[in-house]
Every structure is written in structure tokens, then in C-alpha cells.
Scaffold this motif. Structure first.
Motif, PDB file in Angstrom:
ATOM      1  N   CYS A 161       0.819  -1.211   0.000  1.00 24.47           N
ATOM      2  CA  CYS A 161       0.000   0.000   0.000  1.00 24.47           C
ATOM      3  C   CYS A 161       0.854   1.262   0.000  1.00 24.47           C
ATOM      4  O   CYS A 161       0.488   2.272  -0.628  1.00 24.47           O
ATOM      5  N   LEU A 164       1.862   1.788  -3.516  1.00 28.98           N
ATOM      6  CA  LEU A 164       0.758   2.361  -4.280  1.00 28.98           C
ATOM      7  C   LEU A 164       0.649   3.864  -4.075  1.00 28.98           C
ATOM      8  O   LEU A 164       0.516   4.639  -5.036  1.00 28.98           O
ATOM      9  N   ARG A 165       0.716   4.299  -2.829  1.00 30.61           N
ATOM     10  CA  ARG A 165       0.569   5.731  -2.568  1.00 30.61           C
ATOM     11  C   ARG A 165       1.749   6.512  -3.152  1.00 30.61           C
ATOM     12  O   ARG A 165       1.551   7.612  -3.683  1.00 30.61           O
ATOM     13  N   ARG A 167       3.394   5.792  -5.789  1.00 26.28           N
ATOM     14  CA  ARG A 167       3.095   5.919  -7.221  1.00 26.28           C
ATOM     15  C   ARG A 167       2.054   7.001  -7.473  1.00 26.28           C
ATOM     16  O   ARG A 167       2.212   7.861  -8.347  1.00 26.28           O
ATOM     17  N   ASP A 168       0.989   6.972  -6.691  1.00 31.08           N
ATOM     18  CA  ASP A 168      -0.122   7.897  -6.915  1.00 31.08           C
ATOM     19  C   ASP A 168       0.274   9.344  -6.666  1.00 31.08           C
ATOM     20  O   ASP A 168      -0.245  10.262  -7.324  1.00 31.08           O
ATOM     21  N   GLU A 169       1.189   9.558  -5.716  1.00 30.04           N
ATOM     22  CA  GLU A 169       1.547  10.930  -5.334  1.00 30.04           C
ATOM     23  C   GLU A 169       2.895  11.374  -5.896  1.00 30.04           C
ATOM     24  O   GLU A 169       3.374  12.465  -5.582  1.00 30.04           O
ATOM     25  N   THR A 221     -10.846   3.925   2.022  1.00 30.06           N
ATOM     26  CA  THR A 221      -9.502   4.288   1.587  1.00 30.06           C
ATOM     27  C   THR A 221      -9.023   3.271   0.579  1.00 30.06           C
ATOM     28  O   THR A 221      -9.332   2.081   0.702  1.00 30.06           O
ATOM     29  N   PRO A 222      -8.256   3.688  -0.440  1.00 31.29           N
ATOM     30  CA  PRO A 222      -7.708   2.723  -1.391  1.00 31.29           C
ATOM     31  C   PRO A 222      -6.450   2.044  -0.883  1.00 31.29           C
ATOM     32  O   PRO A 222      -5.885   1.209  -1.583  1.00 31.29           O
ATOM     33  N   TYR A 223      -6.006   2.382   0.338  1.00 33.83           N
ATOM     34  CA  TYR A 223      -4.713   1.905   0.807  1.00 33.83           C
ATOM     35  C   TYR A 223      -4.834   0.936   1.977  1.00 33.83           C
ATOM     36  O   TYR A 223      -4.073   0.997   2.937  1.00 33.83           O
ATOM     37  N   ALA A 229      -6.383  -2.341  -5.559  1.00 27.81           N
ATOM     38  CA  ALA A 229      -6.141  -1.190  -6.422  1.00 27.81           C
ATOM     39  C   ALA A 229      -6.684  -1.476  -7.815  1.00 27.81           C
ATOM     40  O   ALA A 229      -6.568  -2.596  -8.335  1.00 27.81           O
ATOM     41  N   SER A 231      -5.562  -0.399 -10.629  1.00 28.16           N
ATOM     42  CA  SER A 231      -4.447  -0.650 -11.541  1.00 28.16           C
ATOM     43  C   SER A 231      -3.172  -0.821 -10.729  1.00 28.16           C
ATOM     44  O   SER A 231      -2.963  -0.130  -9.731  1.00 28.16           O
TER      45      SER A 231
END
Length: 313
Positions: A161, A164-165, A167-169, A221-223, A229, A231
Motif C-alpha cells: 500500500c 501504491l501511494r 506511485r499515486d503521489e 480508503t484505497p490503501y 487497487a 491498476s
């Protein structure tokens, strides 16, 4: 699903631990004490693992100071942030002292072991927030070196997770993620969840209890679980360790497939004779010790080359 029997040394060890108790009947304090006692037994006869310098620090976090233990070799190859297992309820930087020392010794990395806040006193996302804040702090230790995030079980979930974050940010830059038998999803109806794993300690009801306590439906939350996720594209190279006799196996195998389909380099280490939690057994179980050696060889390759090896682990 369980093509190879459980290693006989593991079977004997599990028998010595005594009959399992449903986790719903165990308090958080009892679970923590049980884990400490088990780790003490596993490591009692282990040779100490030397590291050049070990320092306890407190790093800033949105929920207050986060205790970390930093293992520094003389000439570090990387920075590796380690997130311990324990179902988000138990475990700490002391229970995982053998694990983190071995990662530092065998890979040459500066290891930052994170004492994130635990359930039930600190509801989700406190565990994720502390993990994220510790990784963000660790990114400044050696900006010129690779930064990896690693963890086992609950810590493996948090590892995925955090990646993932990041990557997203758009940062911090994470160069590799090492997920040791993580809970990638909370699906209770996969083949390994419904089958007989050969490990009586962890039942489907136990995992239902853990999942509900960690991130119940509607958490928002996606995390919580990396496998949820939408993707997985753009994630850092991954090392995914799967125990053959583990109810989490099917979800982990699906996660590995999705990583590959998304173009993420991934090495899967399947240990067909081992069970969930084997990294804690490594000081006293030869098969687990060998699996740990395979893992650190793979992580060292990732540090050296920036990608995961193509050889089967």
C-alpha cells in the motif's frame, strides 16, 4: 494447492506450540505476549547477527513520534524500511530483531525497522499512516542509494500500500517492494481460503476476524489492501514471497499475475513446504533458513541491478 507436504520440522514446531485458539477468543495483550514468547523460543539458540551500528530513534509522524530502529552497515548498499507482521495487532521492532538484522547483514542495506501503531488501540489507517511517514523520513537518509520497502504478513500488506501511494503521489521514489506472504486482499472465498492448507493455526474465521478488525467494509480508503487497487501499473519492481500452505496463497498468486500483466517486474518465491509466518522460524528451522537465504539473494540482486531476477526462486 498444497502439492508438497509441510516440512516435518515445521510440523513438529507447530505441535510444540500447542493447540491453536480462535483469535476471536484472544485479547490483544494475550496475542502480543504469545508472539513475544514464540519469538523468544525460536531465537533462543540462534547465533547473534552483528551489525556495525544499531540506533533507536523517534521520527515525526502525523500521529506523533514513531519509534524506529536503524541498522547501519559500514558502507550501505541501500535503505530498506521494514514493516513487521503480527496481524496489525502484535509484533514490534524487538520481535523482528533477528529478521531485520539478517536483512541488513545479508543485503548490506541500512534497515529502518518501524514500530507502527497497533490495533485495536489505534484504528486503521494509523498503521498505514505511520508506515508512510516512516518511509518518507527514510527516503532522506541516503538519497543517492536505492530505497526499498519490505514487510511480512501484515507488514507486507502495508508495504504494497505504501508503494501504491508513492506511485499515486509521485514520491517518495521507491525502487523495490518486498512482500513476504502479505494479505493482498480480504477475499475469503478463494481456493486457498476454502481448502485445507495443512496449517491448523490460521483458520478462515481467524482471517475474517483480522480483516474486519483492520479495515471493515466502508473504511473508505484505497490503501488497505494492495490487491484492491484498480491498476497496478507503474509500481516498483516486486519480490513476492508465497508460502505453499497459506490461506493467503490464492490472492497472492492473483496479485503476482496482475503485476506481470501491468508490466511490473516481479519475482515470486514460492516455498511449497512452508507455512505462513516462516520467517520467524528461520533461526531454528533449516527449510525456513534456506528460504530466508533465497529471499536475501533476490533482494540483493534487486539492489544491485534495479530489477528483480528472472530466475525462479
Amino acid at each position: 494447492m498444497t502439492e508438497q507436504p509441510v516440512d516435518p520440522d515445521v510440523t513438529a514446531l507447530l505441535a510444540r506450540l500447542g493447540p491453536p485458539v480462535p483469535v476471536a477468543d484472544v485479547t490483544a495483550d494475550e496475542m502480543r505476549k504469545g508472539m513475544r514468547d514464540a519469538i523468544d523460543a525460536f531465537t533462543r539458540d540462534a547465533e547473534p547477527i552483528a551489525v556495525h551500528e544499531v540506533v533507536d530513534e523517534v521520527v515525526p509522524g502525523r500521529g506523533g513520534g514513531i519509534p524506529v530502529r536503524v541498522y547501519r552497515p559500514r558502507t550501505p548498499t541501500a535503505v530498506l524500511v521494514y514493516l513487521h507482521g503480527g496481524a496489525w495487532v502484535a509484533g514490534d521492532i524487538d520481535t523482528h530483531e533477528f529478521v531485520t538484522r539478517r536483512f541488513s547483514r545479508d543485503t548490506g542495506a541500512t534497515v529502518v525497522s518501524v514500530d507502527y501503531r497497533l490495533l485495536p488501540e489505534h484504528p486503521f489507517p494509523a498503521q498505514f499512516d505511520d508506515s508512510w511517514d516512516a518511509v518518507s523520513w527514510a527516503a532522506g537518509l541516503h538519497p543517492d542509494l536505492p530505497l526499498l520497502v519490505a514487510g511480512d504478513s501484515a507488514g507486507g500488506t502495508l508495504t504494497g500500500c505504501v508503494a501504491l501511494r508513492a506511485r499515486d503521489e509521485g514520491g517518495p521514489r521507491i525502487d523495490g517492494q518486498v512482500l513476504v506472504y502479505p494479505a493482498t486482499d480480504d477475499d475469503l472465498d478463494t481456493p486457498s481460503m476454502l481448502g485445507d492448507t495443512g496449517d491448523p493455526r490460521i483458520t478462515r474465521d481467524d482471517l475474517r476476524h483480522h480483516f474486519h478488525r483492520y479495515a471493515p467494509p466502508g473504511t473508505g480508503t484505497p490503501y488497505a489492501y494492495p490487491g484492491q487497487a484498480a491498476s497496478l501499473a507503474g509500481l516498483p519492481p516486486a519480490v513476492l514471497v508465497i508460502a505453499g500452505h497459506d490461506r493467503l496463497r490464492s490472492a497472492e498468486e492473483d496479485f503476482a499475475r496482475r503485476l506481470r500483466e501491468a508490466g511490473v517486474p516481479v519475482t515470486v518465491q514460492l516455498d511449497p513446504e512452508l507455512v505462513h509466518g516462516w520467517i520467524d522460524f528461520a533461526p531454528c528451522i533449516p527449510a525456513a533458513d534456506r528460504a530466508f537465504t533465497r529471499l536475501t539473494h533476490t533482494v540483493s540482486h534487486l539492489i544491485r541491478t534495479g530489477t528483480t531476477p528472472s530466475w525462479p526462486s
